[in-house]
Design a protein around this motif. Structure first.
Motif, PDB file in Angstrom:
ATOM      1  N   CYS A  37       0.856  -1.180   0.000  1.00  0.00           N
ATOM      2  CA  CYS A  37       0.000   0.000   0.000  1.00  0.00           C
ATOM      3  C   CYS A  37       0.889   1.226   0.000  1.00  0.00           C
ATOM      4  N   ASP A  38       0.283   2.340  -0.293  1.00  0.00           N
ATOM      5  CA  ASP A  38       0.984   3.618  -0.217  1.00  0.00           C
ATOM      6  C   ASP A  38       0.716   4.209   1.162  1.00  0.00           C
ATOM      7  N   GLN A  42      -2.766   5.886   2.799  1.00  0.00           N
ATOM      8  CA  GLN A  42      -3.415   5.241   3.944  1.00  0.00           C
ATOM      9  C   GLN A  42      -3.309   6.097   5.211  1.00  0.00           C
ATOM     10  N   ALA A  43      -2.417   7.085   5.197  1.00  0.00           N
ATOM     11  CA  ALA A  43      -2.164   7.958   6.347  1.00  0.00           C
ATOM     12  C   ALA A  43      -1.727   7.153   7.579  1.00  0.00           C
ATOM     13  N   ARG A  44      -0.940   6.108   7.313  1.00  0.00           N
ATOM     14  CA  ARG A  44      -0.384   5.271   8.390  1.00  0.00           C
ATOM     15  C   ARG A  44       0.776   4.471   7.803  1.00  0.00           C
ATOM     16  N   PRO A  45       1.637   3.950   8.668  1.00  0.00           N
ATOM     17  CA  PRO A  45       2.735   3.108   8.158  1.00  0.00           C
ATOM     18  C   PRO A  45       2.197   1.806   7.558  1.00  0.00           C
TER      19      PRO A  45
END
Length: 87
Positions: A37-38, A42-45
Motif C-alpha cells: 500500500c501507499d 493510507q495515512a499510516r505506516p
C-alpha cells in the motif's frame, strides 16, 4: 494478523511481542510480508502481516499441549493441597 494487532489481542506491548515474532520467524515457525500500500494514501505506516508456517503450526500445537498438560498437573496438585488443608 499484523504486528500491532497481535499486540492488542495479547494485551502486551510491542516491545514484548515484536521480539517474539522475530524469534519465531527466525526459527521458521512464522513467515511475514509487508502489505502493499501507499503509506501516504493510507495515512499510516505499512503493516507487516504474520502467519504460521505448516511446521510452525505443528510446533505450536505441541507446545500448547505440553503447556496445558503442565498447567493441569500444577492445578491438580494445588487442588489436592487445598483439599488436604495444606498451604
Amino acid at each position: 494478523m499484523y504486528g500491532l494487532e497481535i499486540c492488542a489481542a495479547a494485551g502486551l506491548p510491542s516491545g514484548t511481542i515484536h521480539p517474539i515474532l522475530a524469534r519465531l520467524e527466525g526459527v521458521g515457525w512464522l513467515e511475514s510480508r509487508w502489505e502493499e500500500c501507499d503509506p501516504h494514501k493510507q495515512a499510516r505506516p505499512r503493516r507487516r502481516y504474520y502467519h504460521f508456517t505448516p511446521e510452525g503450526i505443528e510446533h505450536a500445537r505441541t507446545a500448547l499441549a505440553q503447556a496445558n498438560a503442565k498447567a493441569s498437573k500444577l492445578l491438580s496438585g494445588l487442588h489436592r493441597r487445598l483439599a488436604d488443608g495444606v498451604q
